[in-house]
Design an enzyme around this catalytic site. Structure first.
Site, short mmCIF file in Angstrom:
data_model
loop_
_atom_site.label_atom_id
_atom_site.label_comp_id
_atom_site.label_asym_id
_atom_site.label_seq_id
_atom_site.Cartn_x
_atom_site.Cartn_y
_atom_site.Cartn_z
N ASN A 13 48.55 26.97 37.09
CA ASN A 13 49.11 27.98 38.24
C ASN A 13 49.16 27.37 39.33
O ASN A 13 48.73 27.43 40.25
CB ASN A 13 48.37 29.41 38.25
CG ASN A 13 49.27 30.45 38.31
OD1 ASN A 13 50.81 29.74 38.97
ND2 ASN A 13 49.33 31.23 38.32
N LYS A 20 46.01 27.38 40.98
CA LYS A 20 44.59 28.19 40.14
C LYS A 20 44.66 27.70 39.05
O LYS A 20 45.39 27.33 38.46
CB LYS A 20 45.17 29.91 40.20
CG LYS A 20 45.54 30.19 42.08
CD LYS A 20 45.17 32.14 41.23
CE LYS A 20 46.22 32.18 43.20
NZ LYS A 20 46.41 33.45 42.61
N ARG A 94 51.75 27.69 33.50
CA ARG A 94 52.62 28.77 34.75
C ARG A 94 54.54 28.12 35.25
O ARG A 94 54.14 26.75 36.56
CB ARG A 94 51.85 29.77 35.01
CG ARG A 94 52.76 31.12 35.77
CD ARG A 94 52.36 31.93 36.20
NE ARG A 94 52.95 33.23 36.74
CZ ARG A 94 53.08 33.53 38.66
NH1 ARG A 94 52.45 33.13 39.42
NH2 ARG A 94 54.10 34.58 38.46
N HIS A 183 57.13 38.15 35.62
CA HIS A 183 55.84 38.42 35.02
C HIS A 183 56.01 38.65 33.64
O HIS A 183 55.58 39.91 33.43
CB HIS A 183 55.57 39.92 35.97
CG HIS A 183 55.12 40.08 37.59
ND1 HIS A 183 55.43 41.56 38.08
CD2 HIS A 183 55.01 39.59 38.15
CE1 HIS A 183 55.00 41.48 39.42
NE2 HIS A 183 53.87 39.61 39.37
N HIS A 211 53.46 46.70 35.94
CA HIS A 211 52.57 45.13 36.42
C HIS A 211 52.41 46.04 38.08
O HIS A 211 54.04 45.39 38.88
CB HIS A 211 53.62 44.33 36.35
CG HIS A 211 52.65 43.09 37.05
ND1 HIS A 211 51.48 42.33 35.74
CD2 HIS A 211 52.26 42.82 38.02
CE1 HIS A 211 51.26 41.17 36.46
NE2 HIS A 211 51.59 41.66 38.17
N GLY A 213 50.55 44.62 41.21
CA GLY A 213 50.14 43.50 41.94
C GLY A 213 49.90 43.66 42.99
O GLY A 213 50.48 44.46 43.60
N ARG A 244 56.32 42.87 50.05
CA ARG A 244 58.07 42.65 49.55
C ARG A 244 58.76 43.81 49.59
O ARG A 244 57.99 44.89 48.88
CB ARG A 244 58.02 41.95 48.20
CG ARG A 244 58.33 40.68 48.57
CD ARG A 244 58.45 40.06 46.90
NE ARG A 244 56.53 39.37 47.16
CZ ARG A 244 56.60 39.46 45.34
NH1 ARG A 244 57.05 39.26 44.73
NH2 ARG A 244 54.88 38.43 45.09
N ASP A 285 47.11 45.27 51.29
CA ASP A 285 45.82 45.63 50.30
C ASP A 285 46.08 46.55 49.75
O ASP A 285 45.37 47.67 50.97
CB ASP A 285 44.31 44.34 50.37
CG ASP A 285 43.80 44.53 49.31
OD1 ASP A 285 43.64 45.02 48.96
OD2 ASP A 285 43.44 43.57 48.82
N GLU A 387 47.11 36.75 32.76
CA GLU A 387 48.53 36.40 32.00
C GLU A 387 47.88 34.41 31.76
O GLU A 387 48.57 33.67 30.78
CB GLU A 387 49.13 35.75 33.98
CG GLU A 387 49.27 37.11 33.49
CD GLU A 387 50.27 37.24 35.48
OE1 GLU A 387 49.56 37.45 36.50
OE2 GLU A 387 51.31 36.96 35.99
P1 ADP Z 1 48.55 39.24 42.00
O1 ADP Z 1 49.56 39.78 41.87
O2 ADP Z 1 48.55 38.13 43.13
O3 ADP Z 1 48.15 38.42 40.67
P2 ADP Z 1 46.63 41.17 41.60
O4 ADP Z 1 46.65 42.25 40.71
O5 ADP Z 1 45.01 40.76 41.20
O6 ADP Z 1 47.33 40.45 42.86
O7 ADP Z 1 46.09 42.59 42.19
C1 ADP Z 1 46.31 42.62 44.21
C2 ADP Z 1 46.26 44.05 44.64
O8 ADP Z 1 45.14 44.56 43.62
C3 ADP Z 1 45.16 43.84 46.06
O9 ADP Z 1 46.17 43.77 47.19
C4 ADP Z 1 44.96 45.06 45.92
O10 ADP Z 1 46.06 45.92 46.37
C5 ADP Z 1 44.83 45.69 44.55
N1 ADP Z 1 43.26 45.79 43.96
C6 ADP Z 1 42.81 44.79 43.36
N2 ADP Z 1 41.15 45.08 43.16
C7 ADP Z 1 41.15 46.90 43.52
C8 ADP Z 1 40.51 47.70 43.19
N3 ADP Z 1 39.63 47.79 42.50
N4 ADP Z 1 40.87 48.82 44.17
C9 ADP Z 1 41.78 49.18 44.69
N5 ADP Z 1 43.04 47.78 44.90
C10 ADP Z 1 42.94 46.75 44.04
#
Ligand code: ADP
Length: 399
Positions: A13, A20, A94, A183, A211, A213, A244, A285, A387
């Protein structure tokens, strides 16, 4: 020729400043090693490699994607497994933007590579990194097929009504301006997993997948075919995300330019990097946001409220687009780990057939699970996305 069932695939990726990777066996979902090379192009790159429960971190100069691939090779040489002995049968890449035409994974040849490169106009932050990563990997693994798996492919099934912006038609057509969605690999993988997990047929299910993240997107899927999604021409549209904004009034640009003299570049940076949860609460986060919420921080509560309000907006829209909903699934970092977001999203929707079981929603688990009550007309689930596994499976299918 098809590969042996236990054969491994290297999944890459390549982002603009990161690479990654995972070495995995698609047939069993076993991950043999994984890692990342970050801060490509900066003075010091950050390299992490995980194998057999151990994690190795180091710093080194990584000026470009060739150097990042060289760093990856060094990690395997130093910490294993031995890449020469691994028997890699394909490299899966990816690629964020496949434009309107790449509706499925393809084996990369020169023509494909130049098309991906040409699509950089639509994804200037993402496609150039993918092209550099593919070129570098082709040099290192010249004997195996390199397969491009596109983030947009799953959404090429959207109807013109769903993907067309109401702007002058000729302008849009000439410059390929339309909703593409991103995504897609995750939405497709999760929706297929839902059908398998419930023991049903994908073609019988009307699904909504959320989704959530760092980037967030929603999709409406009828019988395995995507009919709508919240990201658009770029990954900025739709839901509130970590940094965003998601949807804003399109006139915000001219307002900020006229009132504050902000340039298009400055506004773009603000909407992509300084908005969303971060803009509202100071943190992007969700784990940090939860700490602020626990401390009674008012701005954190507003951030959560706005985030959930937008989710409800898309949930309602897609429920109506689908006409009948069978499953609602939460996935990715926030979707898999944050009960408050799931509870907020479906709160007050019993009349529409969505009833959450509070205990199931609060339970911590890393596996696919149902979190709705037995009487809920819509089955609500949490399904971990993967993914890399999805890319690995699609890559090996083309060997
Ligand atoms: P990406 O879009 O970078 O692939 P992820 O799917 O890994 O992102 O999601 C990242 C976000 O998920 C983190 O910024 C955090 O806000 C949240 N996250 C990840 N683990 C936890 C957890 N155990 N509890 C709460 N939020 C979490």
């Amino acid at each position: 020729m098809s590969a042996a069932p236990g054969a491994p695939v290297l999944v890459l990726n390549s982002g603009s400043s990161s690479l990654k990777y995972q070495l995995l066996i698609p047939a069993t979902a076993d991950v043999l090693a994984a890692g990342s090379v970050e801060k490509i192009g900066e003075s010091t790159g950050l390299i992490t490699h995980r194998v057999a429960g151990e994690s190795f971190s180091s710093e080194d100069a990584v000026p470009d994607h060739d150097a990042a691939l060289a760093a990856l090779i060094r990690q395997f040489a130093d910490h294993g497994p031995d890449l020469d002995d691994a028997g890699i049968v394909a490299v899966g890449h990816r690629v964020v933007h496949g434009g309107p035409d790449f509706s499925a994974p393809v084996v990369v040849d020169d023509a494909v590579l130049s098309e991906i490169s040409e699509l950089s106009a639509l994804a200037p932050l993402h496609n150039p990194g993918a092209v550099a990563g593919i070129r570098a990997a082709q040099g290192l693994f010249p004997r195996v097929p390199h397969v491009a798996v596109f983030d947009t492919a799953f959404f090429t099934s959207l109807s013109p009504a769903a993907y067309t912006y109401a702007i002058p038609r000729e302008l849009a057509e000439r410059h390929r301006i339309r909703r593409y969605g991103m995504h897609g690999t995750s939405h497709q993988y999760v929706s297929q997993t839902v059908a398998t997990f419930l023991g049903g047929e994908l073609r019988d299910l009307n699904q909504i997948v959320l989704h959530l993240g760092n980037g967030c997107s929603a999709s409406a899927i009828r019988g395995g075919v995507a009919i709508d999604t919240s990201m658009g021409l770029t990954p900025l549209q739709g839901l509130v995300m970590g940094t965003r904004s998601g949807d804003v009034d399109p006139s915000l640009h001219s307002f900020l330019n006229a009132q504050l003299g902000m340039s298009i570049g400055e506004i773009d940076t603000m909407l992509n990097k300084e908005s969303g949860l971060k803009g509202l609460s100071g943190v992007n986060d969700f784990r940090e946001l939860e700490k602020l919420l626990a401390a009674g921080e008012r701005t954190a509560q507003l951030a959560l409220d706005v985030y959930v309000h937008r989710l409800k907006h898309y949930l309602g829209a897609y429920l109506v687009q689908l006409g009948r909903l069978d499953t609602l699934t939460f996935t990715a970092g926030v979707g898999e780990n944050t009960p408050a977001v799931r509870a907020g999203t479906v709160q007050g929707l019993a009349g529409l057939g969505l009833e959450l079981d509070p205990a199931l929603n609060e339970a911590r688990s890393k596996v696919a699970r149902v979190i709705s009550t037995p009487s809920s007309r819509v089955t609500i689930l949490v399904v971990p996305t993967d993914e890399e596994l999805a890319i690995g499976r699609q890559a090996i299918a083309l060997t």
